[in-house]
Design a protein around this motif. Structure first.
Motif, PDB file in Angstrom:
ATOM      1  N   HIS A 179      47.704 -65.253  44.640  1.00 56.85           N
ATOM      2  CA  HIS A 179      48.308 -65.560  46.123  1.00 56.85           C
ATOM      3  C   HIS A 179      49.448 -64.892  46.242  1.00 56.85           C
ATOM      4  O   HIS A 179      50.429 -65.046  45.465  1.00 56.85           O
ATOM      5  CB  HIS A 179      48.414 -67.078  46.363  1.00 56.85           C
ATOM      6  CG  HIS A 179      48.784 -67.269  47.712  1.00 56.85           C
ATOM      7  ND1 HIS A 179      48.128 -67.463  48.967  1.00 56.85           N
ATOM      8  CD2 HIS A 179      50.342 -67.683  47.979  1.00 56.85           C
ATOM      9  CE1 HIS A 179      49.117 -67.596  50.035  1.00 56.85           C
ATOM     10  NE2 HIS A 179      50.448 -67.903  49.292  1.00 56.85           N
ATOM     11  N   GLY A 180      49.585 -64.048  47.336  1.00 59.05           N
ATOM     12  CA  GLY A 180      50.854 -63.535  47.537  1.00 59.05           C
ATOM     13  C   GLY A 180      51.156 -62.052  47.087  1.00 59.05           C
ATOM     14  O   GLY A 180      51.980 -61.303  47.419  1.00 59.05           O
ATOM     15  N   CYS A 181      50.413 -61.442  46.423  1.00 61.58           N
ATOM     16  CA  CYS A 181      50.403 -60.423  45.717  1.00 61.58           C
ATOM     17  C   CYS A 181      50.181 -59.010  46.573  1.00 61.58           C
ATOM     18  O   CYS A 181      49.466 -59.328  47.610  1.00 61.58           O
ATOM     19  CB  CYS A 181      49.595 -59.723  44.587  1.00 61.58           C
ATOM     20  SG  CYS A 181      47.787 -60.002  44.956  1.00 61.58           S
ATOM     21  N   GLU A 182      50.904 -57.874  46.572  1.00 56.00           N
ATOM     22  CA  GLU A 182      50.815 -56.946  47.415  1.00 56.00           C
ATOM     23  C   GLU A 182      49.611 -56.056  46.855  1.00 56.00           C
ATOM     24  O   GLU A 182      49.262 -55.675  45.706  1.00 56.00           O
ATOM     25  CB  GLU A 182      51.908 -56.011  47.342  1.00 56.00           C
ATOM     26  CG  GLU A 182      53.436 -56.603  47.933  1.00 56.00           C
ATOM     27  CD  GLU A 182      53.215 -56.934  49.344  1.00 56.00           C
ATOM     28  OE1 GLU A 182      52.644 -56.395  50.134  1.00 56.00           O
ATOM     29  OE2 GLU A 182      53.736 -58.266  49.512  1.00 56.00           O
ATOM     30  N   ILE A 183      48.589 -55.730  48.053  1.00 56.87           N
ATOM     31  CA  ILE A 183      47.297 -54.824  47.312  1.00 56.87           C
ATOM     32  C   ILE A 183      46.958 -53.875  48.521  1.00 56.87           C
ATOM     33  O   ILE A 183      47.853 -53.884  49.710  1.00 56.87           O
ATOM     34  CB  ILE A 183      46.089 -55.888  47.251  1.00 56.87           C
ATOM     35  CG1 ILE A 183      45.814 -56.602  48.673  1.00 56.87           C
ATOM     36  CG2 ILE A 183      46.491 -56.849  46.619  1.00 56.87           C
ATOM     37  CD1 ILE A 183      44.698 -57.284  48.728  1.00 56.87           C
ATOM     38  N   ILE A 184      46.274 -53.213  48.237  1.00 55.95           N
ATOM     39  CA  ILE A 184      45.637 -51.961  49.045  1.00 55.95           C
ATOM     40  C   ILE A 184      44.181 -52.352  49.094  1.00 55.95           C
ATOM     41  O   ILE A 184      43.741 -52.247  48.170  1.00 55.95           O
ATOM     42  CB  ILE A 184      46.017 -50.556  48.820  1.00 55.95           C
ATOM     43  CG1 ILE A 184      47.463 -50.372  48.578  1.00 55.95           C
ATOM     44  CG2 ILE A 184      45.216 -49.552  49.782  1.00 55.95           C
ATOM     45  CD1 ILE A 184      47.752 -48.944  47.861  1.00 55.95           C
ATOM     46  N   VAL A 185      43.200 -52.388  50.331  1.00 57.29           N
ATOM     47  CA  VAL A 185      41.916 -52.346  50.261  1.00 57.29           C
ATOM     48  C   VAL A 185      41.605 -51.374  51.368  1.00 57.29           C
ATOM     49  O   VAL A 185      42.078 -50.794  52.233  1.00 57.29           O
ATOM     50  CB  VAL A 185      41.298 -53.820  50.761  1.00 57.29           C
ATOM     51  CG1 VAL A 185      41.684 -54.837  49.996  1.00 57.29           C
ATOM     52  CG2 VAL A 185      42.165 -54.120  52.187  1.00 57.29           C
ATOM     53  N   GLY A 186      40.379 -51.048  51.183  1.00 55.51           N
ATOM     54  CA  GLY A 186      39.481 -50.022  52.131  1.00 55.51           C
ATOM     55  C   GLY A 186      38.197 -50.126  52.275  1.00 55.51           C
ATOM     56  O   GLY A 186      37.545 -50.652  51.452  1.00 55.51           O
ATOM     57  N   GLY A 187      37.664 -49.702  53.736  1.00 59.24           N
ATOM     58  CA  GLY A 187      36.102 -49.966  53.782  1.00 59.24           C
ATOM     59  C   GLY A 187      35.792 -49.650  55.279  1.00 59.24           C
ATOM     60  O   GLY A 187      36.724 -49.169  55.860  1.00 59.24           O
ATOM     61  N   LEU A 188      34.716 -49.958  55.441  1.00 60.10           N
ATOM     62  CA  LEU A 188      34.055 -49.504  56.939  1.00 60.10           C
ATOM     63  C   LEU A 188      34.445 -51.038  57.601  1.00 60.10           C
ATOM     64  O   LEU A 188      34.318 -52.007  57.127  1.00 60.10           O
ATOM     65  CB  LEU A 188      32.589 -49.295  56.705  1.00 60.10           C
ATOM     66  CG  LEU A 188      32.296 -48.073  56.194  1.00 60.10           C
ATOM     67  CD1 LEU A 188      30.497 -47.862  56.179  1.00 60.10           C
ATOM     68  CD2 LEU A 188      33.042 -46.748  56.498  1.00 60.10           C
ATOM     69  N   VAL A 189      34.865 -50.623  58.889  1.00 55.40           N
ATOM     70  CA  VAL A 189      35.063 -51.758  59.789  1.00 55.40           C
ATOM     71  C   VAL A 189      33.633 -52.367  60.128  1.00 55.40           C
ATOM     72  O   VAL A 189      32.773 -51.415  61.139  1.00 55.40           O
ATOM     73  CB  VAL A 189      35.860 -51.634  60.934  1.00 55.40           C
ATOM     74  CG1 VAL A 189      36.057 -52.508  61.829  1.00 55.40           C
ATOM     75  CG2 VAL A 189      37.226 -50.991  60.536  1.00 55.40           C
ATOM     76  N   THR A 190      33.438 -53.764  60.176  1.00 52.92           N
ATOM     77  CA  THR A 190      32.165 -54.098  60.447  1.00 52.92           C
ATOM     78  C   THR A 190      32.259 -54.998  61.711  1.00 52.92           C
ATOM     79  O   THR A 190      31.548 -55.257  62.703  1.00 52.92           O
ATOM     80  CB  THR A 190      31.404 -55.198  59.607  1.00 52.92           C
ATOM     81  OG1 THR A 190      32.318 -56.154  59.256  1.00 52.92           O
ATOM     82  CG2 THR A 190      31.065 -54.386  58.331  1.00 52.92           C
ATOM     83  N   HIS A 191      33.578 -55.512  61.941  1.00 53.58           N
ATOM     84  CA  HIS A 191      33.864 -56.520  63.275  1.00 53.58           C
ATOM     85  C   HIS A 191      35.250 -56.354  63.343  1.00 53.58           C
ATOM     86  O   HIS A 191      36.233 -56.307  62.523  1.00 53.58           O
ATOM     87  CB  HIS A 191      33.630 -57.930  62.931  1.00 53.58           C
ATOM     88  CG  HIS A 191      32.094 -58.108  62.474  1.00 53.58           C
ATOM     89  ND1 HIS A 191      31.585 -58.142  61.381  1.00 53.58           N
ATOM     90  CD2 HIS A 191      30.958 -57.967  63.187  1.00 53.58           C
ATOM     91  CE1 HIS A 191      30.344 -58.380  61.322  1.00 53.58           C
ATOM     92  NE2 HIS A 191      30.071 -58.379  62.404  1.00 53.58           N
TER      93      HIS A 191
END
Length: 263
Positions: A179-191
């Protein structure tokens, strides 16, 4: 299921170990069906998903099975060239031993037009030369263009090496992070959702090849990246992991377009 696209549903089924077979003119019904053993059936995608082929035409094609070859299929169904090309792009003629590019080459030659029906086996140009097969990336793009879904892959998996290179975490690995860690995520927008009771917060759902990612964008963040947040099909989110009563969210601090080139 209304809320979820066919791509999301099929990807989720595959992640749960369900086999999904692509559209095939000698195996598919108009809609999706189950085939194989009853204790572990596979999903066969339906013909009606193919671009330009409606429910009524798809049912008529399914009723005419089996077909001997592409010329027989074109002669008996009398579908326009555009639909034959969409079926070829979807790989629906693999039952005739044709690759997608071979079927695309032949589709125009075997199409029936008006009363000028060629004699069987005499259509000029129906025999394709040696053509390189489509790459996995090209096949996924072809599937999405022709049917809106893919039985074999997800678009994001083809850019995963590049996402890994910048430190992006797949959806399937978020549960193991603190909890609270800095991250990067990527993907296609579904909603995209902006409920009137949420105080201007934008909620996004991203999808990659491993699952769905819930993203919370506070008003200052998404307004600073308004066009990107609201218009782009793929997004890269910098943010902070948040655990709340068992739910995992990514609270966005920066939003950018997912611009990753593939070979």
């Amino acid at each position: 299921m209304g809320f979820y696209s066919p791509l999301s549903l099929i990807s989720d089924a595959r992640r749960h170990g369900v086999k999904v077979h692509p559209v095939d003119v000698n195996a598919s019904a108009a809609g999706p069906t189950l085939e194989g053993p009853r204790d572990a059936p596979a999903i066969r995608l339906g013909l009606a998903t193919v671009r330009g082929l409606g429910e009524e035409q798809a049912a008529a094609v399914a009723a005419g099975r089996p077909y001997r070859d592409l010329a027989d299929f074109a002669q008996r169904t009398r579908l326009p060239v555009a639909v034959l090309e969409a079926l070829a792009t979807a790989g629906a003629f693999r039952c005739f031993g044709l690759t997608r590019r071979q079927a695309l080459w032949a589709a125009g030659a075997v199409a029936v037009s008006g009363e000028a029906d060629p004699l069987p086996g005499t259509a000029p140009g129906a025999e394709a030369p040696q053509l390189p097969p489509m790459t996995p990336v090209e096949e996924t793009i072809a599937d999405l263009w022709a049917t809106g879904a893919s039985a074999d892959g997800h678009p994001v998996e083809h850019v995963r090496p590049a996402l890994r290179h910048i430190g992006a975490v797949p959806a399937g690995e978020l549960a193991g992070l603190a909890h609270g860690c800095e991250i990067i995520v990527g993907g296609l927008v579904t909603h995209r959702q902006r409920p009137p009771t949420a105080g201007g917060v934008l909620f996004l759902s991203l999808e990659d090849e491993t699952g769905l990612i819930n993203v919370v964008c506070n008003r200052p963040v998404w307004e600073a990246h308004r066009r990107t947040a609201l218009d782009r099909a793929g997004l890269l989110i910098h943010g902070r992991l948040e655990r709340n009563h068992g739910a995992i969210n990514v609270v966005a601090t920066r939003i950018s377009a997912l611009r990753v080139a593939v070979p």
